[in-house]
Design a protein around this motif. Structure first.
Motif, PDB file in Angstrom:
ATOM      1  N   THR A 205      38.350  35.011  45.477  1.00 44.44           N
ATOM      2  CA  THR A 205      37.317  34.635  44.828  1.00 44.44           C
ATOM      3  C   THR A 205      38.044  34.119  43.619  1.00 44.44           C
ATOM      4  O   THR A 205      39.107  33.574  43.509  1.00 44.44           O
ATOM      5  CB  THR A 205      36.658  35.844  43.935  1.00 44.44           C
ATOM      6  N   THR A 206      37.110  33.323  42.507  1.00 45.74           N
ATOM      7  CA  THR A 206      37.761  32.004  41.921  1.00 45.74           C
ATOM      8  C   THR A 206      36.745  33.051  40.721  1.00 45.74           C
ATOM      9  O   THR A 206      36.428  33.497  40.854  1.00 45.74           O
ATOM     10  CB  THR A 206      37.269  30.796  42.052  1.00 45.74           C
TER      11      THR A 206
ATOM     12  N   THR B 104      42.365  30.425  44.502  1.00 44.23           N
ATOM     13  CA  THR B 104      41.663  31.528  43.123  1.00 44.23           C
ATOM     14  C   THR B 104      42.762  30.866  42.411  1.00 44.23           C
ATOM     15  O   THR B 104      42.999  31.455  40.584  1.00 44.23           O
ATOM     16  CB  THR B 104      42.525  33.266  43.495  1.00 44.23           C
TER      17      THR B 104
ATOM     18  N   ARG C  40      36.721  45.515  37.163  1.00 42.99           N
ATOM     19  CA  ARG C  40      36.117  44.180  37.494  1.00 42.99           C
ATOM     20  C   ARG C  40      35.571  43.337  35.741  1.00 42.99           C
ATOM     21  O   ARG C  40      35.786  42.606  35.640  1.00 42.99           O
ATOM     22  CB  ARG C  40      34.784  43.686  38.120  1.00 42.99           C
TER      23      ARG C  40
ATOM     24  N   THR D 268      33.973  26.848  50.406  1.00 45.87           N
ATOM     25  CA  THR D 268      31.992  27.026  49.840  1.00 45.87           C
ATOM     26  C   THR D 268      31.842  27.584  50.495  1.00 45.87           C
ATOM     27  O   THR D 268      30.905  28.244  51.281  1.00 45.87           O
ATOM     28  CB  THR D 268      31.882  26.338  49.264  1.00 45.87           C
TER      29      THR D 268
ATOM     30  N   PRO E 296      40.070  39.608  50.350  1.00 44.44           N
ATOM     31  CA  PRO E 296      38.657  38.874  49.209  1.00 44.44           C
ATOM     32  C   PRO E 296      39.439  37.729  48.954  1.00 44.44           C
ATOM     33  O   PRO E 296      40.469  38.015  47.824  1.00 44.44           O
ATOM     34  CB  PRO E 296      37.993  39.868  47.978  1.00 44.44           C
TER      35      PRO E 296
ATOM     36  N   ARG F 288      27.016  41.108  52.581  1.00 42.68           N
ATOM     37  CA  ARG F 288      27.235  39.237  52.207  1.00 42.68           C
ATOM     38  C   ARG F 288      26.117  38.246  52.235  1.00 42.68           C
ATOM     39  O   ARG F 288      25.376  38.698  52.631  1.00 42.68           O
ATOM     40  CB  ARG F 288      28.978  39.171  51.906  1.00 42.68           C
TER      41      ARG F 288
ATOM     42  N   ASP G 122      34.273  31.997  47.494  1.00 46.02           N
ATOM     43  CA  ASP G 122      33.505  33.499  47.319  1.00 46.02           C
ATOM     44  C   ASP G 122      33.485  33.880  48.742  1.00 46.02           C
ATOM     45  O   ASP G 122      33.352  34.005  48.947  1.00 46.02           O
ATOM     46  CB  ASP G 122      32.196  33.937  46.794  1.00 46.02           C
TER      47      ASP G 122
END
Ligand code: IPM
Ligand code: MN
Length: 360
Positions: free
Chosen positions: A110-111, A260, A320, A237, A108, A185, A130
């Motif tokens: 992600t930011t 990230t 998380r 994105t 993954p 998703r 993401d």
């Protein structure tokens, strides 16, 4: 739940980040009443020194007898600059992937809003990115027929060879995994290949074009890898789920870490036909070894992925939440710390997270 975990800390910063990964795993287990046992095993340069084999039989057996493997990193500079070395630490990782049948590597990207400025890309480009990259992990050039550099009398000089081999079932099974993720998703799958040049990529594209009709609820698009490398930094994105072959996935996910903001933030899960493995995507960073400066979050987020794999969603969410809280509180290792922020090392970040989990 009762879980048996094989712990392969490996080389470089591996043992330091692993210590924090296990501490966080334990804190969550205590909180939610799980019974977790750990068994350490040798892998990488460490294992070569002790047994001559980077993935000893004993380690393989321990992995097979476990419910999951928590892996840190392998690699050592003494092998990096010696192309003639007969055994290499990385062969331990590759042997583990092959022997455990780990064909699907889930990475993954992600930011974290508070870290977008750490990316070399502009804030408004990275914000909200993401996606997950599903990298095929047991085929392609990594495992195809090889010939090491050697004299070739017919051309009067040295040559070498790697083969980028894929069979239809190998492509089908990884695409199936990718479609499953896409369905959970935003239902957008990008198949990354080089079908304008490579025969193996044309097989990928052929199989994907056939399979896409079974998933009409998912938008499938195709992108050449060179274009994907550009798009990833131009408009990250755009992506939801990327699926690609082994070598392309290796390269694209290092690029992904720049979205990230730090290599030390990206976890991964490798699944397949036997015990799953959870590991950070970064390497063993020998320069950081023993200095208590390595970011343990990629390892700790790999623990979150491990819990989630066993459908322990609240446990994963707890980790998380704790990670987000630590970043918000500026409890960060040096590479992501704010200017003038307090100094936290690998151990201190881990201890803060354990404390947070105990008290929240
Ligand atoms: C990774 C690593 C490995 C790979 C190396 C250490 C063999 O870069 O997991 O991405 O190339 O697969
Ligand atoms: Mn890599």
């Amino acid at each position: 739940m009762k879980l048996k975990i094989a712990v392969l800390a490996g080389d470089g910063i591996g043992p330091e980040i692993m210590e924090q990964g296990v501490a966080v795993m334990d804190a969550v287990a205590r909180k939610f009443g799980h019974d977790i046992s750990y068994q350490e095993a040798l892998c990488g340069a460490h294992a070569i020194d002790e047994t001559g084999d980077p993935f000893p039989e004993d380690t393989f057996r321990i992995c097979q007898e476990s419910d999951a493997v928590l892996f840190a990193s392998v690699g050592d500079p003494k092998y990096d600059n010696d192309p003639t070395a007969k055994v290499r630490p990385e062969q331990g990782l590759l042997a583990m992937r092959k022997k455990l049948g780990l064909f699907a590597n889930i990475r993954p990207v992600t930011t974290f809003d508070c870290l977008v400025h750490k990316s070399p890309l502009k804030d408004d480009i990275v914000k909200g990115a993401d996606f997950i990259c599903i990298r095929e992990l047991t085929g392609g050039m990594y495992f195809g027929k090889k010939q090491e550099p050697a004299m070739n009398a017919s051309i009067g000089t040295e040559d070498a060879l790697d083969t980028n081999y894929y069979s239809r079932p190998e492509v089908e099974r990884i695409l199936k995994v990718a479609y499953q993720y896409a369905r959970q998703r935003r239902r957008h799958l990008t198949v990354v290949d080089k079908a304008n040049v490579l025969a193996s990529s044309r097989l990928w594209r052929k199989v994907a074009q056939e399979m896409m009709t079974d998933y009409p609820d998912v938008t499938t698009d195709f992108m050449y890898v060179d274009n994907a490398a550009m798009r990833m930094i131009q408009e990250p994105t755009f992506f939801d789920v990327i699926v690609t072959e082994n070598t392309f996935g290796d390269i694209l996910t290092d690029e992904g870490s720049c979205i990230t903001g730090s290599m030390g933030l990206l976890p991964s899960a490798s699944t397949g036909t036997s015990t799953p493995v959870f590991e950070p995507i970064h390497g063993s960073w020998p320069q950081g070894k023993g200095l208590n400066i390595a970011n343990p979050l990629a390892q700790i987020l790999s623990v979150a992925m491990l819990y989630e794999y066993f459908d322990l969603k609240e446990e994963g969410a707890m980790i998380r939440k704790a990670v987000q809280a630590s970043l918000d509180a500026n409890v960060r290792t040096p590479e992501i710390q704010v200017a003038g922020g307090a100094k936290y090392g690998t151990k201190e970040v881990g201890a803060w997270l354990v404390d947070y989990i105990n008290n929240n």
